[in-house]
Design a protein around this motif. Sequence first.
Motif, PDB file in Angstrom:
ATOM      1  N   ALA A  58       0.829  -1.211   0.000  1.00  0.00           N
ATOM      2  CA  ALA A  58       0.000   0.000   0.000  1.00  0.00           C
ATOM      3  C   ALA A  58       0.858   1.254   0.000  1.00  0.00           C
ATOM      4  O   ALA A  58       0.552   2.230  -0.714  1.00  0.00           O
ATOM      5  CB  ALA A  58      -0.933  -0.016   1.203  1.00  0.00           C
ATOM      6  N   ALA A  59       1.936   1.261   0.783  1.00  0.00           N
ATOM      7  CA  ALA A  59       2.819   2.427   0.823  1.00  0.00           C
ATOM      8  C   ALA A  59       3.518   2.628  -0.523  1.00  0.00           C
ATOM      9  O   ALA A  59       3.669   3.768  -0.981  1.00  0.00           O
ATOM     10  CB  ALA A  59       3.840   2.276   1.944  1.00  0.00           C
ATOM     11  N   LEU A  60       3.935   1.550  -1.161  1.00  0.00           N
ATOM     12  CA  LEU A  60       4.571   1.658  -2.477  1.00  0.00           C
ATOM     13  C   LEU A  60       3.594   2.196  -3.521  1.00  0.00           C
ATOM     14  O   LEU A  60       3.945   3.061  -4.329  1.00  0.00           O
ATOM     15  CB  LEU A  60       5.120   0.303  -2.913  1.00  0.00           C
ATOM     16  N   LEU A  61       2.369   1.688  -3.499  1.00  0.00           N
ATOM     17  CA  LEU A  61       1.360   2.177  -4.446  1.00  0.00           C
ATOM     18  C   LEU A  61       1.025   3.643  -4.193  1.00  0.00           C
ATOM     19  O   LEU A  61       0.858   4.428  -5.135  1.00  0.00           O
ATOM     20  CB  LEU A  61       0.102   1.314  -4.376  1.00  0.00           C
ATOM     21  N   ALA A  62       0.931   4.029  -2.921  1.00  0.00           N
ATOM     22  CA  ALA A  62       0.650   5.425  -2.580  1.00  0.00           C
ATOM     23  C   ALA A  62       1.790   6.331  -3.033  1.00  0.00           C
ATOM     24  O   ALA A  62       1.557   7.427  -3.555  1.00  0.00           O
ATOM     25  CB  ALA A  62       0.413   5.564  -1.079  1.00  0.00           C
TER      26      ALA A  62
ATOM     27  N   GLY B 239      13.277  -1.192   0.443  1.00  0.00           N
ATOM     28  CA  GLY B 239      13.941  -0.461   1.517  1.00  0.00           C
ATOM     29  C   GLY B 239      15.113   0.365   1.026  1.00  0.00           C
ATOM     30  O   GLY B 239      15.312   1.502   1.454  1.00  0.00           O
ATOM     31  N   VAL B 240      15.905  -0.186   0.121  1.00  0.00           N
ATOM     32  CA  VAL B 240      17.057   0.544  -0.422  1.00  0.00           C
ATOM     33  C   VAL B 240      16.595   1.768  -1.207  1.00  0.00           C
ATOM     34  O   VAL B 240      17.103   2.878  -1.019  1.00  0.00           O
ATOM     35  CB  VAL B 240      17.920  -0.383  -1.311  1.00  0.00           C
ATOM     36  N   LEU B 241      15.625   1.570  -2.090  1.00  0.00           N
ATOM     37  CA  LEU B 241      15.137   2.695  -2.889  1.00  0.00           C
ATOM     38  C   LEU B 241      14.416   3.727  -2.020  1.00  0.00           C
ATOM     39  O   LEU B 241      14.459   4.926  -2.316  1.00  0.00           O
ATOM     40  CB  LEU B 241      14.234   2.205  -4.015  1.00  0.00           C
ATOM     41  N   ALA B 242      13.771   3.276  -0.954  1.00  0.00           N
ATOM     42  CA  ALA B 242      13.085   4.212  -0.058  1.00  0.00           C
ATOM     43  C   ALA B 242      14.071   5.184   0.583  1.00  0.00           C
ATOM     44  O   ALA B 242      13.712   6.328   0.869  1.00  0.00           O
ATOM     45  CB  ALA B 242      12.304   3.460   1.007  1.00  0.00           C
ATOM     46  N   LEU B 243      15.299   4.759   0.801  1.00  0.00           N
ATOM     47  CA  LEU B 243      16.305   5.676   1.336  1.00  0.00           C
ATOM     48  C   LEU B 243      16.596   6.798   0.333  1.00  0.00           C
ATOM     49  O   LEU B 243      16.800   7.946   0.723  1.00  0.00           O
ATOM     50  CB  LEU B 243      17.576   4.912   1.690  1.00  0.00           C
ATOM     51  N   LEU B 244      16.589   6.467  -0.951  1.00  0.00           N
ATOM     52  CA  LEU B 244      16.766   7.499  -1.983  1.00  0.00           C
ATOM     53  C   LEU B 244      15.552   8.417  -2.057  1.00  0.00           C
ATOM     54  O   LEU B 244      15.690   9.641  -2.176  1.00  0.00           O
ATOM     55  CB  LEU B 244      17.018   6.847  -3.339  1.00  0.00           C
ATOM     56  N   TRP B 245      14.345   7.839  -1.987  1.00  0.00           N
ATOM     57  CA  TRP B 245      13.128   8.655  -2.013  1.00  0.00           C
ATOM     58  C   TRP B 245      13.059   9.566  -0.792  1.00  0.00           C
ATOM     59  O   TRP B 245      12.623  10.708  -0.887  1.00  0.00           O
ATOM     60  CB  TRP B 245      11.886   7.765  -2.084  1.00  0.00           C
ATOM     61  N   PHE B 246      13.493   9.069   0.356  1.00  0.00           N
ATOM     62  CA  PHE B 246      13.543   9.865   1.570  1.00  0.00           C
ATOM     63  C   PHE B 246      14.486  11.058   1.376  1.00  0.00           C
ATOM     64  O   PHE B 246      14.144  12.206   1.674  1.00  0.00           O
ATOM     65  CB  PHE B 246      14.012   9.000   2.748  1.00  0.00           C
ATOM     66  N   SER B 247      15.675  10.786   0.860  1.00  0.00           N
ATOM     67  CA  SER B 247      16.658  11.856   0.646  1.00  0.00           C
ATOM     68  C   SER B 247      16.144  12.893  -0.346  1.00  0.00           C
ATOM     69  O   SER B 247      16.310  14.102  -0.141  1.00  0.00           O
ATOM     70  CB  SER B 247      17.974  11.270   0.125  1.00  0.00           C
TER      71      SER B 247
ATOM     72  N   GLY C 276       4.812  20.358   0.934  1.00  0.00           N
ATOM     73  CA  GLY C 276       3.794  19.390   1.368  1.00  0.00           C
ATOM     74  C   GLY C 276       3.914  18.054   0.652  1.00  0.00           C
ATOM     75  O   GLY C 276       3.856  16.992   1.282  1.00  0.00           O
ATOM     76  N   LEU C 277       4.097  18.104  -0.658  1.00  0.00           N
ATOM     77  CA  LEU C 277       4.264  16.871  -1.431  1.00  0.00           C
ATOM     78  C   LEU C 277       5.550  16.150  -1.038  1.00  0.00           C
ATOM     79  O   LEU C 277       5.575  14.923  -0.908  1.00  0.00           O
ATOM     80  CB  LEU C 277       4.285  17.179  -2.931  1.00  0.00           C
ATOM     81  N   ALA C 278       6.605  16.923  -0.821  1.00  0.00           N
ATOM     82  CA  ALA C 278       7.883  16.327  -0.446  1.00  0.00           C
ATOM     83  C   ALA C 278       7.795  15.649   0.919  1.00  0.00           C
ATOM     84  O   ALA C 278       8.311  14.542   1.109  1.00  0.00           O
ATOM     85  CB  ALA C 278       8.980  17.387  -0.442  1.00  0.00           C
ATOM     86  N   LEU C 279       7.131  16.289   1.868  1.00  0.00           N
ATOM     87  CA  LEU C 279       7.005  15.685   3.198  1.00  0.00           C
ATOM     88  C   LEU C 279       6.098  14.455   3.172  1.00  0.00           C
ATOM     89  O   LEU C 279       6.317  13.510   3.934  1.00  0.00           O
ATOM     90  CB  LEU C 279       6.514  16.720   4.206  1.00  0.00           C
ATOM     91  N   ALA C 280       5.113  14.451   2.284  1.00  0.00           N
ATOM     92  CA  ALA C 280       4.290  13.250   2.117  1.00  0.00           C
ATOM     93  C   ALA C 280       5.145  12.105   1.569  1.00  0.00           C
ATOM     94  O   ALA C 280       5.021  10.958   2.010  1.00  0.00           O
ATOM     95  CB  ALA C 280       3.111  13.537   1.186  1.00  0.00           C
ATOM     96  N   ALA C 281       6.029  12.417   0.632  1.00  0.00           N
ATOM     97  CA  ALA C 281       6.940  11.397   0.091  1.00  0.00           C
ATOM     98  C   ALA C 281       7.893  10.901   1.176  1.00  0.00           C
ATOM     99  O   ALA C 281       8.192   9.701   1.243  1.00  0.00           O
ATOM    100  CB  ALA C 281       7.723  11.961  -1.099  1.00  0.00           C
ATOM    101  N   VAL C 282       8.358  11.797   2.034  1.00  0.00           N
ATOM    102  CA  VAL C 282       9.234  11.406   3.142  1.00  0.00           C
ATOM    103  C   VAL C 282       8.503  10.454   4.079  1.00  0.00           C
ATOM    104  O   VAL C 282       9.047   9.418   4.494  1.00  0.00           O
ATOM    105  CB  VAL C 282       9.748  12.646   3.901  1.00  0.00           C
ATOM    106  N   ALA C 283       7.266  10.786   4.430  1.00  0.00           N
ATOM    107  CA  ALA C 283       6.486   9.926   5.326  1.00  0.00           C
ATOM    108  C   ALA C 283       6.260   8.544   4.716  1.00  0.00           C
ATOM    109  O   ALA C 283       6.380   7.518   5.407  1.00  0.00           O
ATOM    110  CB  ALA C 283       5.147  10.589   5.657  1.00  0.00           C
ATOM    111  N   LEU C 284       5.954   8.493   3.431  1.00  0.00           N
ATOM    112  CA  LEU C 284       5.765   7.206   2.761  1.00  0.00           C
ATOM    113  C   LEU C 284       7.079   6.424   2.681  1.00  0.00           C
ATOM    114  O   LEU C 284       7.082   5.203   2.844  1.00  0.00           O
ATOM    115  CB  LEU C 284       5.166   7.404   1.373  1.00  0.00           C
ATOM    116  N   ALA C 285       8.186   7.123   2.459  1.00  0.00           N
ATOM    117  CA  ALA C 285       9.485   6.446   2.412  1.00  0.00           C
ATOM    118  C   ALA C 285       9.823   5.834   3.771  1.00  0.00           C
ATOM    119  O   ALA C 285      10.333   4.707   3.840  1.00  0.00           O
ATOM    120  CB  ALA C 285      10.575   7.422   1.973  1.00  0.00           C
ATOM    121  N   VAL C 286       9.523   6.551   4.845  1.00  0.00           N
ATOM    122  CA  VAL C 286       9.765   6.004   6.187  1.00  0.00           C
ATOM    123  C   VAL C 286       8.890   4.779   6.420  1.00  0.00           C
ATOM    124  O   VAL C 286       9.347   3.761   6.959  1.00  0.00           O
ATOM    125  CB  VAL C 286       9.521   7.082   7.265  1.00  0.00           C
TER     126      VAL C 286
END
Length: 113
Positions: free
Chosen positions: A10-14, A59-67, A81-91
Amino acid sequence: MTRTRGILCAALLALAALYAWWFARDGQWVAVVVFALPPLLLALSLLRGGGARTGFWAGVLALLWFSHGIMVAWTRAPERGLALAAVALAVAIVLAASLPGLRARFGARSRSS
């Protein structure tokens, strides 16, 4: 599909939907492919029964999306706002991808004590 894999999927799809909407509204189609396609493919792999390798790469790619999200939130106020939503989903992706391994590593220790 386990509950943790469901959350990961669900997090990946979001995240894929967020990136697709974020970059498509500005007509940045290359960015849509670069950012939205990997989480979408990982989610599809999970839905088809992908193994631990899929969770690892998520998990590896989520670290890049987080950054990327932190960088955009810091430098571009209109997109914060969009960036922080991406950060939350990456976490959420990192936690959901790591949870089975953490349970396997530390669950056995607490049971034997």
